[in-house]
Motif scaffolding. Structure first.
Motif, PDB file in Angstrom:
ATOM      1  N   LYS A  22       0.852  -1.202   0.000  1.00 15.76           N
ATOM      2  CA  LYS A  22       0.000   0.000   0.000  1.00 15.76           C
ATOM      3  C   LYS A  22       0.878   1.239   0.000  1.00 15.76           C
ATOM      4  O   LYS A  22       1.718   1.409   0.892  1.00 15.76           O
ATOM      5  CB  LYS A  22      -0.892  -0.035   1.253  1.00 15.76           C
ATOM      6  N   LEU A  23       0.682   2.092  -0.988  1.00  9.30           N
ATOM      7  CA  LEU A  23       1.363   3.385  -0.989  1.00  9.30           C
ATOM      8  C   LEU A  23       0.425   4.404  -0.357  1.00  9.30           C
ATOM      9  O   LEU A  23      -0.730   4.554  -0.784  1.00  9.30           O
ATOM     10  CB  LEU A  23       1.685   3.817  -2.427  1.00  9.30           C
ATOM     11  N   LYS A  24       0.901   5.096   0.680  1.00 14.94           N
ATOM     12  CA  LYS A  24       0.084   6.136   1.312  1.00 14.94           C
ATOM     13  C   LYS A  24       0.972   7.328   1.627  1.00 14.94           C
ATOM     14  O   LYS A  24       2.195   7.185   1.700  1.00 14.94           O
ATOM     15  CB  LYS A  24      -0.631   5.606   2.549  1.00 14.94           C
ATOM     16  N   ARG A  25       0.357   8.491   1.796  1.00 18.90           N
ATOM     17  CA  ARG A  25       1.155   9.698   1.988  1.00 18.90           C
ATOM     18  C   ARG A  25       1.752   9.761   3.381  1.00 18.90           C
ATOM     19  O   ARG A  25       2.789  10.349   3.597  1.00 18.90           O
ATOM     20  CB  ARG A  25       0.289  10.942   1.735  1.00 18.90           C
ATOM     21  N   LYS A  26       1.053   9.156   4.339  1.00 17.86           N
ATOM     22  CA  LYS A  26       1.540   9.176   5.727  1.00 17.86           C
ATOM     23  C   LYS A  26       0.838   8.063   6.489  1.00 17.86           C
ATOM     24  O   LYS A  26      -0.167   7.530   6.003  1.00 17.86           O
ATOM     25  CB  LYS A  26       1.222  10.531   6.376  1.00 17.86           C
ATOM     26  N   VAL A  27       1.326   7.766   7.670  1.00 15.43           N
ATOM     27  CA  VAL A  27       0.682   6.740   8.492  1.00 15.43           C
ATOM     28  C   VAL A  27      -0.764   7.150   8.735  1.00 15.43           C
ATOM     29  O   VAL A  27      -1.048   8.308   9.048  1.00 15.43           O
ATOM     30  CB  VAL A  27       1.427   6.570   9.833  1.00 15.43           C
ATOM     31  N   GLY A  28      -1.691   6.206   8.568  1.00 16.35           N
ATOM     32  CA  GLY A  28      -3.097   6.487   8.847  1.00 16.35           C
ATOM     33  C   GLY A  28      -3.869   6.938   7.624  1.00 16.35           C
ATOM     34  O   GLY A  28      -5.069   7.160   7.700  1.00 16.35           O
ATOM     35  N   ASP A  29      -3.187   7.056   6.480  1.00 16.86           N
ATOM     36  CA  ASP A  29      -3.868   7.560   5.290  1.00 16.86           C
ATOM     37  C   ASP A  29      -4.489   6.405   4.497  1.00 16.86           C
ATOM     38  O   ASP A  29      -4.064   5.256   4.594  1.00 16.86           O
ATOM     39  CB  ASP A  29      -2.844   8.276   4.399  1.00 16.86           C
ATOM     40  N   TYR A  30      -5.491   6.764   3.690  1.00 20.17           N
ATOM     41  CA  TYR A  30      -6.016   5.820   2.710  1.00 20.17           C
ATOM     42  C   TYR A  30      -4.977   5.651   1.597  1.00 20.17           C
ATOM     43  O   TYR A  30      -4.068   6.481   1.441  1.00 20.17           O
ATOM     44  CB  TYR A  30      -7.327   6.348   2.133  1.00 20.17           C
ATOM     45  N   ALA A  31      -5.147   4.608   0.781  1.00 17.83           N
ATOM     46  CA  ALA A  31      -4.139   4.291  -0.249  1.00 17.83           C
ATOM     47  C   ALA A  31      -4.152   5.293  -1.399  1.00 17.83           C
ATOM     48  O   ALA A  31      -5.219   5.682  -1.877  1.00 17.83           O
ATOM     49  CB  ALA A  31      -4.417   2.892  -0.801  1.00 17.83           C
ATOM     50  N   THR A  32      -2.951   5.677  -1.850  1.00 23.44           N
ATOM     51  CA  THR A  32      -2.830   6.303  -3.169  1.00 23.44           C
ATOM     52  C   THR A  32      -3.098   5.207  -4.201  1.00 23.44           C
ATOM     53  O   THR A  32      -3.788   5.406  -5.187  1.00 23.44           O
ATOM     54  CB  THR A  32      -1.406   6.878  -3.343  1.00 23.44           C
ATOM     55  N   ALA A  33      -2.564   4.042  -3.939  1.00 31.35           N
ATOM     56  CA  ALA A  33      -2.833   2.814  -4.699  1.00 31.35           C
ATOM     57  C   ALA A  33      -2.327   1.663  -3.844  1.00 31.35           C
ATOM     58  O   ALA A  33      -1.385   1.835  -3.065  1.00 31.35           O
ATOM     59  CB  ALA A  33      -2.098   2.815  -6.040  1.00 31.35           C
ATOM     60  N   ALA A  34      -2.968   0.503  -3.986  1.00 31.66           N
ATOM     61  CA  ALA A  34      -2.506  -0.678  -3.238  1.00 31.66           C
ATOM     62  C   ALA A  34      -2.822  -1.932  -4.028  1.00 31.66           C
ATOM     63  O   ALA A  34      -3.746  -1.941  -4.851  1.00 31.66           O
ATOM     64  CB  ALA A  34      -3.163  -0.736  -1.858  1.00 31.66           C
TER      65      ALA A  34
END
Ligand SMILES: Cc1cc2nc3c(=O)[nH]c(=O)nc-3n(C[C@H](O)[C@H](O)[C@H](O)COP(=O)(O)OP(=O)(O)OC[C@H]3O[C@@H](n4cnc5c(N)ncnc54)[C@H](O)[C@@H]3O)c2cc1C
Length: 289
Positions: free
Chosen positions: A185-197
């Motif tokens: 999972k790529l996310k902008r920061k801990v706790g974020d929804y996925a940019t893509a996964a």
């Protein structure tokens, strides 16, 4: 930031909850952990007149093996998924996925049923359930039925649940012992929804892929099952050229929104990058039974 007014109901049995939902009609919504629904109510994007709290429904709790399947009650929290020894042994992909959902505070309250029924394309479990070939067990006033996760999602916040139906459990065919798995999972920061996964479950036989199933998160209005990409990989040794072809096939079925997580083209490419990483990690985890 303040929800509209609503009546709160806390039925003690599944039968009572189903009857209540049938009586109250479309003005009523089930509430589980509340970590998607309450924010929506605060934004007035959801304005249910009645909330039916599922917290006291014993039928919706617990994780058990049933023949070759694992059955998880809809009210099982993401924290309980992480803590389960049964899941760690039989479907370790669920622990890996749960650990990248939100943060511990959300995971103590957020439930598996709420996550898969919610319909936000950013929810992580729906694509994982498609990857695993899971089935949703549902109860309504005309009885129970089962719906394949791969046929459940119709659009953002639209699924095949009929009004008044409650998701009671998720049934997962346990992948064979020695399978490889990964959720990247790529996310902008801990706790974020996925940019893509990307979720991957694969089995190998004699150095070649025997089966491969792939799910993609937050790169379309619905979670995606990348069936063609899995087919391309079957029979291969996961060599670079075949992986590249499969990644292209997976990217081709995406249609992400351009939003704060990046332009659509970037998010499609990131889905491909997540898939390549998930395949490599899943392969490294396969072992002979
Ligand atoms: C800060 C924050 C970060 C988050 N990050 C992520 C993330 O990275 N990834 C992710 O996947 N999620 C994330 N979430 C969402 C979180 O995982 C939610 O808990 C989950 O989406 C919904 O589960 P819930 O039990 O809270 O459901 P609720 O909010 O109670 O319900 C959600 C919806 O599902 C319906 N519903 C719930 N249970 C049932 C049932 N048994 N049968 C029928 N309908 C039902 C409700 O009516 C409602 O429409 C985040 C939430 C927050 C607040």
């Amino acid at each position: 930031m303040i929800p509209g007014s609503f009546a709160y109901h806390r039925p003690k049995s599944l039968a009572d909850a189903v009857a209540m939902l049938a009586d109250l009609g479309e003005d009523a919504r089930p509430i589980a952990g509340g970590h998607s629904l309450i924010p929506m109510m605060k934004l007035r994007l959801a304005t249910p007149a009645h909330l039916i709290d599922l917290a006291d429904l014993a039928d919706l709790k617990g994780i058990r093996a049933d023949g070759g399947d694992v059955v998880i009650g809809a009210m099982t929290t993401q924290h309980e998924l992480i803590a389960s020894d049964l899941l760690a042994g039989k479907v370790p992909l669920l622990r890996e996925t749960s650990l990248v959902i939100a943060d511990p505070q959300v995971r103590y309250a957020g439930t598996l049923g709420g996550n898969v029924a919610n319909g936000d394309p950013g929810n992580d479990m729906p694509a994982v359930m498609m990857c695993l070939g899971a089935t949703y067990e549902v109860a309504g006033k005309s009885g129970g039925r089962r719906i394949a996760a791969r046929e459940f999602y119709q659009g953002a916040y639209f699924n095949t649940l009929e009004p008044g139906e409650i998701l009671t459990a998720v049934r997962i065919p346990a992948p064979p012992a020695g399978h490889g798995f990964a959720y990247e999972k790529l996310k902008r920061k801990v706790g974020d929804y996925a940019t893509a996964a990307a979720a991957v479950v694969l089995t190998m036989n004699g150095g070649r892929v025997a089966t491969c199933s792939i799910g993609l998160t937050n790169v379309a209005e619905t979670p995606l099952w990348a069936e063609e990409a899995g087919r391309i990989l079957a029979g291969s040794a996961l060599d670079a050229a075949t992986v590249k072809k499969a990644v292209a096939a997976a990217e081709a079925i995406t249609s992400p929104a351009t939003d704060a997580r990046g332009p659509a083209r970037y998010r499609t490419k990131m889905a491909g990058v997540m898939l390549a990483r998930a395949l490599a990690r899943a392969q490294s985890r396969t072992r002979s039974a």
